[in-house]
Design a protein around this motif. Structure first.
Motif, PDB file in Angstrom:
ATOM      1  N   SER A 121       0.834  -1.200   0.000  1.00 55.76           N
ATOM      2  CA  SER A 121       0.000   0.000   0.000  1.00 55.76           C
ATOM      3  C   SER A 121       0.874   1.258   0.000  1.00 55.76           C
ATOM      4  CB  SER A 121      -0.917   0.006   1.225  1.00 55.76           C
ATOM      5  OG  SER A 121      -0.155   0.146   2.400  1.00 55.76           O
ATOM      6  N   ILE A 122       0.251   2.368  -0.296  1.00 59.52           N
ATOM      7  CA  ILE A 122       0.968   3.645  -0.296  1.00 59.52           C
ATOM      8  C   ILE A 122       1.399   4.007   1.118  1.00 59.52           C
ATOM      9  CG2 ILE A 122       0.734   6.118  -0.756  1.00 59.52           C
ATOM     10  CD1 ILE A 122      -1.156   5.377  -3.040  1.00 59.52           C
ATOM     11  N   LEU A 123       0.543   3.733   2.093  1.00 56.69           N
ATOM     12  CA  LEU A 123       0.884   4.029   3.487  1.00 56.69           C
ATOM     13  C   LEU A 123       2.083   3.198   3.930  1.00 56.69           C
ATOM     14  CD1 LEU A 123       0.171   5.633   6.000  1.00 56.69           C
ATOM     15  CD2 LEU A 123      -1.380   3.782   6.652  1.00 56.69           C
ATOM     16  N   GLU A 124       2.136   1.939   3.511  1.00 56.35           N
ATOM     17  CA  GLU A 124       3.295   1.104   3.857  1.00 56.35           C
ATOM     18  C   GLU A 124       4.557   1.663   3.210  1.00 56.35           C
ATOM     19  OE1 GLU A 124       4.901  -3.478   3.540  1.00 56.35           O
ATOM     20  OE2 GLU A 124       3.106  -2.897   2.457  1.00 56.35           O
ATOM     21  N   TYR A 125       4.462   2.091   1.965  1.00 50.97           N
ATOM     22  CA  TYR A 125       5.615   2.675   1.281  1.00 50.97           C
ATOM     23  C   TYR A 125       6.087   3.938   1.981  1.00 50.97           C
ATOM     24  CZ  TYR A 125       8.280   5.215  -2.224  1.00 50.97           C
ATOM     25  OH  TYR A 125       9.251   5.938  -2.857  1.00 50.97           O
ATOM     26  N   LEU A 126       5.147   4.792   2.355  1.00 47.04           N
ATOM     27  CA  LEU A 126       5.520   6.055   2.998  1.00 47.04           C
ATOM     28  C   LEU A 126       6.148   5.850   4.373  1.00 47.04           C
ATOM     29  CD1 LEU A 126       2.442   8.295   2.130  1.00 47.04           C
ATOM     30  CD2 LEU A 126       4.727   8.416   1.145  1.00 47.04           C
ATOM     31  N   THR A 127       5.740   4.808   5.078  1.00 46.62           N
ATOM     32  CA  THR A 127       6.246   4.613   6.440  1.00 46.62           C
ATOM     33  C   THR A 127       7.436   3.669   6.520  1.00 46.62           C
ATOM     34  OG1 THR A 127       4.599   2.881   6.790  1.00 46.62           O
ATOM     35  CG2 THR A 127       4.032   5.115   7.518  1.00 46.62           C
ATOM     36  N   THR A 128       7.777   2.973   5.427  1.00 48.99           N
ATOM     37  CA  THR A 128       8.927   2.074   5.472  1.00 48.99           C
ATOM     38  C   THR A 128      10.106   2.562   4.645  1.00 48.99           C
ATOM     39  OG1 THR A 128       7.970   0.755   3.689  1.00 48.99           O
ATOM     40  CG2 THR A 128       7.594  -0.008   5.949  1.00 48.99           C
ATOM     41  N   ASP A 129       9.891   3.459   3.698  1.00 52.71           N
ATOM     42  CA  ASP A 129      11.002   3.997   2.914  1.00 52.71           C
ATOM     43  C   ASP A 129      11.810   4.959   3.792  1.00 52.71           C
ATOM     44  OD1 ASP A 129      12.715   4.710   0.932  1.00 52.71           O
ATOM     45  OD2 ASP A 129      11.299   5.934  -0.191  1.00 52.71           O
ATOM     46  N   PRO A 130      13.109   4.682   3.997  1.00 50.97           N
ATOM     47  CA  PRO A 130      13.896   5.503   4.929  1.00 50.97           C
ATOM     48  C   PRO A 130      13.971   6.980   4.553  1.00 50.97           C
ATOM     49  CG  PRO A 130      15.107   3.528   4.307  1.00 50.97           C
ATOM     50  CD  PRO A 130      13.895   3.581   3.455  1.00 50.97           C
ATOM     51  N   SER A 131      13.967   7.305   3.259  1.00 50.07           N
ATOM     52  CA  SER A 131      14.091   8.709   2.872  1.00 50.07           C
ATOM     53  C   SER A 131      12.784   9.483   3.071  1.00 50.07           C
ATOM     54  CB  SER A 131      14.545   8.813   1.418  1.00 50.07           C
ATOM     55  OG  SER A 131      13.585   8.211   0.574  1.00 50.07           O
ATOM     56  N   ILE A 132      11.663   8.816   3.036  1.00 54.50           N
ATOM     57  CA  ILE A 132      10.370   9.489   3.169  1.00 54.50           C
ATOM     58  C   ILE A 132       9.837   9.404   4.595  1.00 54.50           C
ATOM     59  CG2 ILE A 132       7.989   9.506   2.303  1.00 54.50           C
ATOM     60  CD1 ILE A 132       9.027   8.335  -0.282  1.00 54.50           C
ATOM     61  N   ARG A 133      10.210   8.371   5.308  1.00 57.13           N
ATOM     62  CA  ARG A 133       9.648   8.116   6.641  1.00 57.13           C
ATOM     63  C   ARG A 133       9.892   9.287   7.600  1.00 57.13           C
ATOM     64  NH1 ARG A 133      11.395   4.574  11.336  1.00 57.13           N
ATOM     65  NH2 ARG A 133       9.417   4.166  12.366  1.00 57.13           N
ATOM     66  N   LEU A 134      11.073   9.864   7.551  1.00 54.62           N
ATOM     67  CA  LEU A 134      11.375  10.991   8.433  1.00 54.62           C
ATOM     68  C   LEU A 134      10.449  12.170   8.150  1.00 54.62           C
ATOM     69  CD1 LEU A 134      13.232  12.110  10.619  1.00 54.62           C
ATOM     70  CD2 LEU A 134      14.760  12.886   8.814  1.00 54.62           C
ATOM     71  N   TRP A 135      10.149  12.423   6.879  1.00 50.27           N
ATOM     72  CA  TRP A 135       9.246  13.512   6.535  1.00 50.27           C
ATOM     73  C   TRP A 135       7.822  13.220   6.976  1.00 50.27           C
ATOM     74  CZ3 TRP A 135      11.068  18.040   5.343  1.00 50.27           C
ATOM     75  CH2 TRP A 135      12.343  18.133   4.797  1.00 50.27           C
ATOM     76  N   VAL A 136       7.421  11.955   6.921  1.00 47.50           N
ATOM     77  CA  VAL A 136       6.075  11.583   7.370  1.00 47.50           C
ATOM     78  C   VAL A 136       5.960  11.785   8.882  1.00 47.50           C
ATOM     79  CG1 VAL A 136       4.495   9.631   7.668  1.00 47.50           C
ATOM     80  CG2 VAL A 136       5.642   9.979   5.493  1.00 47.50           C
ATOM     81  N   ILE A 137       6.992  11.389   9.618  1.00 51.40           N
ATOM     82  CA  ILE A 137       6.977  11.574  11.082  1.00 51.40           C
ATOM     83  C   ILE A 137       6.963  13.056  11.429  1.00 51.40           C
ATOM     84  CG2 ILE A 137       8.338  11.233  13.173  1.00 51.40           C
ATOM     85  CD1 ILE A 137       9.196   8.513  12.020  1.00 51.40           C
TER      86      ILE A 137
END
Length: 142
Positions: A121-137
């Motif tokens: 899912s897109i949510l899984e991608y956003l929360t597991t990709d190291p480069s994007i995860r920090l921005w999501v947090i």
């Protein structure tokens, strides 16, 4: 002039959605790690089963050697030493002779890796990709 003020509910909606996204950013990678560990366990159990099957086959082969099984002795002499018993003739097949692989029946086929199924899912991608995860947090914390 009438001014419109957002009510207190709008602020809570942003707070709750940010908190939910922050919780997802923590729980989804942890669940993915747990799924990876379970997959690794299944893979290790498949390798263990393969090794035990291999050991059993080799033990049966060794027992047949210890009992001096006539068929096995003739097959080994033919395959390893190119010797045949005195009363037998060589079987000549047309074409190029293939190597007699006596040990193919001893070795079990290699185990297949169990499939690892991911949601994708897109949510899984956003929360597991190291480069994007920090921005999501950071975005959910704001």
């Amino acid at each position: 002039m009438v001014t419109l003020r957002p009510g207190p509910i709008a602020g809570w909606l942003f707070t709750l959605s940010g908190a939910a996204l922050l919780i997802c950013a923590v729980l989804i990678p942890t669940a993915d790690d747990l799924d990876g560990a379970r997959w690794q366990l299944k893979r290790t159990l498949a390798l263990e089963t393969h090794a035990l099957d291999r050991i059993q086959r080799h033990e049966r082969y060794l027992a047949a050697l210890d009992e001096q099984d006539a068929g096995l002795t003739i097959a080994l002499a033919g395959a390893q030493l190119n010797l045949i018993p005195a009363g037998n003739g060589a079987l000549i097949a047309p074409g190029r002779p293939a190597d007699l692989d006596l040990f193919a029946s001893i070795e079990p086929p290699p185990p297949a890796d169990p499939p690892r199924i991911r949601a994708g899912s897109i949510l899984e991608y956003l929360t597991t990709d190291p480069s994007i995860r920090l921005w999501v947090i950071a975005g959910s914390a704001v």
